[in-house]
Design a protein around this motif. Sequence first.
Motif, PDB file in Angstrom:
ATOM      1  N   LEU A   1       0.831  -1.203   0.000  1.00 57.25           N
ATOM      2  CA  LEU A   1       0.000   0.000   0.000  1.00 57.25           C
ATOM      3  C   LEU A   1       0.869   1.258   0.000  1.00 57.25           C
ATOM      4  CD1 LEU A   1      -2.773  -1.095   2.529  1.00 57.25           C
ATOM      5  CD2 LEU A   1      -3.101  -0.598   0.090  1.00 57.25           C
ATOM      6  N   GLY A   2       1.976   1.222   0.743  1.00 56.53           N
ATOM      7  CA  GLY A   2       2.882   2.367   0.759  1.00 56.53           C
ATOM      8  C   GLY A   2       3.524   2.597  -0.592  1.00 56.53           C
TER       9      GLY A   2
ATOM     10  N   THR B   1       0.616 -12.714  -5.732  1.00 57.12           N
ATOM     11  CA  THR B   1      -0.343 -12.144  -6.678  1.00 57.12           C
ATOM     12  C   THR B   1      -1.583 -11.650  -5.952  1.00 57.12           C
ATOM     13  OG1 THR B   1       0.430 -13.543  -8.498  1.00 57.12           O
ATOM     14  CG2 THR B   1      -1.784 -12.629  -8.692  1.00 57.12           C
ATOM     15  N   ASP B   2      -2.125 -12.469  -5.046  1.00 58.47           N
ATOM     16  CA  ASP B   2      -3.321 -12.069  -4.292  1.00 58.47           C
ATOM     17  C   ASP B   2      -3.046 -10.820  -3.454  1.00 58.47           C
ATOM     18  OD1 ASP B   2      -4.736 -14.165  -5.349  1.00 58.47           O
ATOM     19  OD2 ASP B   2      -4.567 -15.447  -3.571  1.00 58.47           O
ATOM     20  N   ALA B   3      -1.880 -10.755  -2.820  1.00 60.14           N
ATOM     21  CA  ALA B   3      -1.546  -9.603  -1.982  1.00 60.14           C
ATOM     22  C   ALA B   3      -1.443  -8.333  -2.820  1.00 60.14           C
ATOM     23  CB  ALA B   3      -0.250  -9.859  -1.225  1.00 60.14           C
ATOM     24  N   VAL B   4      -0.855  -8.444  -4.011  1.00 61.72           N
ATOM     25  CA  VAL B   4      -0.705  -7.290  -4.890  1.00 61.72           C
ATOM     26  C   VAL B   4      -2.076  -6.803  -5.371  1.00 61.72           C
ATOM     27  CG1 VAL B   4       0.162  -6.587  -7.164  1.00 61.72           C
ATOM     28  CG2 VAL B   4       1.661  -7.808  -5.580  1.00 61.72           C
ATOM     29  N   LEU B   5      -2.942  -7.723  -5.766  1.00 58.13           N
ATOM     30  CA  LEU B   5      -4.286  -7.343  -6.199  1.00 58.13           C
ATOM     31  C   LEU B   5      -5.078  -6.710  -5.059  1.00 58.13           C
ATOM     32  CD1 LEU B   5      -5.163 -10.456  -8.388  1.00 58.13           C
ATOM     33  CD2 LEU B   5      -4.717  -8.140  -9.215  1.00 58.13           C
ATOM     34  N   ASP B   6      -4.965  -7.290  -3.868  1.00 55.16           N
ATOM     35  CA  ASP B   6      -5.684  -6.754  -2.706  1.00 55.16           C
ATOM     36  C   ASP B   6      -5.219  -5.342  -2.349  1.00 55.16           C
ATOM     37  OD1 ASP B   6      -7.167  -9.060  -2.498  1.00 55.16           O
ATOM     38  OD2 ASP B   6      -5.987  -9.915  -0.857  1.00 55.16           O
ATOM     39  N   ALA B   7      -3.969  -5.017  -2.679  1.00 58.04           N
ATOM     40  CA  ALA B   7      -3.414  -3.702  -2.346  1.00 58.04           C
ATOM     41  C   ALA B   7      -3.747  -2.636  -3.388  1.00 58.04           C
ATOM     42  CB  ALA B   7      -1.903  -3.801  -2.161  1.00 58.04           C
TER      43      ALA B   7
ATOM     44  N   ALA C   1       3.052  -5.059 -12.101  1.00 61.44           N
ATOM     45  CA  ALA C   1       1.634  -4.720 -11.948  1.00 61.44           C
ATOM     46  C   ALA C   1       1.494  -3.216 -12.046  1.00 61.44           C
ATOM     47  CB  ALA C   1       1.094  -5.223 -10.609  1.00 61.44           C
ATOM     48  N   ARG C   2       0.300  -2.754 -12.387  1.00 67.37           N
ATOM     49  CA  ARG C   2       0.059  -1.321 -12.512  1.00 67.37           C
ATOM     50  C   ARG C   2      -0.797  -0.837 -11.356  1.00 67.37           C
ATOM     51  NH1 ARG C   2       0.250   0.371 -18.774  1.00 67.37           N
ATOM     52  NH2 ARG C   2       0.807   2.319 -17.777  1.00 67.37           N
ATOM     53  N   ARG C   3      -0.519   0.377 -10.945  1.00 62.72           N
ATOM     54  CA  ARG C   3      -1.313   1.001  -9.881  1.00 62.72           C
ATOM     55  C   ARG C   3      -2.684   1.352 -10.439  1.00 62.72           C
ATOM     56  NH1 ARG C   3      -3.430   5.585  -7.703  1.00 62.72           N
ATOM     57  NH2 ARG C   3      -2.909   6.131  -5.540  1.00 62.72           N
TER      58      ARG C   3
END
Length: 260
Positions: free
Chosen positions: A134-135, A223-229, A251-253
């Motif tokens: 998230l940061g 992958t799940d953590a990145v999508l969740d963020a 991944a893109r913001r």
Amino acid sequence: MSSVRDFYDGLAADYHLIFPDWDASMARQAEALDGPVRARLGAGPHRVLDCSCGIGTQAIGLAGVGHRVVGSDLSPAAVARAGAEAATRDVALPVAVADMRALPFRAAAFDIVVCADNSLPHLLTPDDMSAALLGIRRVLRDGGVLALSVRDYAEIRDARPASAPPQVSMTAEGRVVTFQLWHWHEDGERYDLEHFQLLPDGDGWQVRVRRTAYWALTRGQLTDAVLDAGYKNVSWHEPENSGFHQPVLTARRAPLSRKI
């Protein structure tokens, strides 16, 4: 078990000895990371944050190919060396001591954030990993790219090896041998690492040992953590295709949703 900061403070002076040719590795890794990033964002140059820059392996290389790079790391000793090594190569690299869970940069300041060399798995809890992702998202512009690399832990978690293969580099004094011993936790996901370096010392060896811990994250977990963020368009780039020594996730913001 020492802290992550202590581990990298202790390793900073010797980190380059992991590589047979550190400068060649900088150039090769920059080229490998630059490819998938330019494919998503265009030629650039881009504003890049390396949020786990260490002594500058990726940051110096990316600055050398023209990007505007800032390096940050938890380790003051590593950050100081990254800045000094960049200066000796006439590369502009502003550096800062910073925890990736609390980055001290303004929102949307960067086009790209790099977190390479298995740095994220030093965070041992879902809350810490989420705080970091998230940061990083906060300091990326909308559509900006996260590029992170991790060990491929799929088979490793099943096998739970007790060690990693040794690495050998040459110095003027002789060979340097680096190897790791792994001590797995009962959960089968986390492990304590002992990092050994054997340096030539006359007719014998000088042994240096540093200790830290990792979370052996699977691709699915990451992958799940990145999508969740709050990221989208997650892709994995394999070493045989990218030329990087570890699998790379990009991944893109995603933009913040706006309620109407």
